[in-house]
Scaffold this active site. Structure first.
Site, PDB file in Angstrom:
ATOM      1  N   THR A  75       0.908  -1.044  -0.093  1.00  0.00           N
ATOM      2  CA  THR A  75      -0.091  -0.093  -0.001  1.00  0.00           C
ATOM      3  C   THR A  75       0.755   1.072  -0.019  1.00  0.00           C
ATOM      4  O   THR A  75       1.804   1.376   0.794  1.00  0.00           O
ATOM      5  CB  THR A  75      -1.064  -0.016   1.236  1.00  0.00           C
ATOM      6  OG1 THR A  75      -1.732   1.346   1.260  1.00  0.00           O
ATOM      7  CG2 THR A  75      -0.290  -0.341   2.598  1.00  0.00           C
ATOM      8  N   GLU A  76       0.451   2.187  -0.865  1.00  0.00           N
ATOM      9  CA  GLU A  76       1.332   3.358  -1.277  1.00  0.00           C
ATOM     10  C   GLU A  76       1.668   4.115   0.132  1.00  0.00           C
ATOM     11  O   GLU A  76       2.700   4.629   0.379  1.00  0.00           O
ATOM     12  CB  GLU A  76       0.549   4.328  -2.071  1.00  0.00           C
ATOM     13  CG  GLU A  76       0.968   5.681  -2.239  1.00  0.00           C
ATOM     14  CD  GLU A  76       0.217   6.649  -2.986  1.00  0.00           C
ATOM     15  OE1 GLU A  76       0.012   7.861  -2.684  1.00  0.00           O
ATOM     16  OE2 GLU A  76      -0.482   6.266  -3.794  1.00  0.00           O
TER      17      GLU A  76
END
Length: 219
Positions: free
Chosen positions: A45-46
């Site tokens: 996840t960013e």
């Protein structure tokens, strides 16, 4: 089953064993909840984590462990949290095998626009990490509703909104159909049960050909 769940369920089927996969903001974040049991991979996840899993129960969630949409996720054994700078570096440098991104528009040439709408003469909210993902990821899967609220196609001949990435999208998944893009050619691979090729043509601005192996979507 609502539209968002249809898209997320179908998107999850594109993920393969052993991949490192990023899930973008919006519909894509839900794909981890529908991952086939036979598939084991590393989710990224960013906002700064590798190795997360499905949505936890209300009683076990930790508000400090979230996905790109600030929704709680489960950090699996061996998972790691990191700074945003480190996470963005991984995205730019080819460590991610596949990214599922939400989109405002996509087109038949594999372009994607997912960051901006024009309000009061200004483009906002901002491009964010999607730009890094479209540059650094081997495969981009775009997820979006097939038409807007007025019934206009969001699968365009040419994107009208500012681009996030150019010629990077390999697969498009909507609640109505699945397309592949190969050498600038849009190819209809699957249709939602009960729909015909003509139904898809009626709601799609882009030009496409039909795969010789066309089949119904399975969810």
């Amino acid at each position: 089953m609502d539209v968002r769940e249809i898209i997320a369920r179908r998107a999850a089927q594109e993920l393969e064993d052993g991949q490192v996969a990023n899930l973008g903001f919006g519909i894509p974040t839900q794909a981890v909840n529908y991952l086939p049991e036979s598939v084991t991979l590393i989710m990224h996840t960013e906002n700064g984590a590798f190795g997360f899993g499905a949505r936890p129960s209300y009683n076990t969630c930790n508000s400090d462990i979230t996905n790109a949409g600030s929704e709680p996720v489960t950090l699996l054994n061996g998972g790691a949290c990191m700074s945003l700078a480190t996470s963005l570096g991984a995205m730019r440098n080819g460590y991610i095998d596949v990214t599922i991104l939400g989109a405002l528009e996509v087109d038949q040439e594999g372009n994607i626009a997912n960051w901006a709408v024009k309000r009061n003469g200004m483009w906002w909210p901002g491009i964010g990490g999607a730009m890094d993902l479209t540059y650094g990821t081997k495969k981009i899967i775009a997820t979006l509703q097939h038409t807007d609220k007025k019934g206009n196609s969001k699968i365009k001949k040419h994107c009208e909104l500012p681009l996030t990435g150019k010629g990077c999208v390999k697969t498009i998944i909507t609640e109505k159909a699945v397309f592949d893009i190969d050498a600038g050619q849009l190819i209809l691979r699957e249709v939602y049960p009960g729909l015909s090729v003509q139904d898809i043509q009626n709601i799609t601005e882009a030009e496409f050909i039909v795969s010789s192996t066309l089949k119904e979507m399975t969810l």
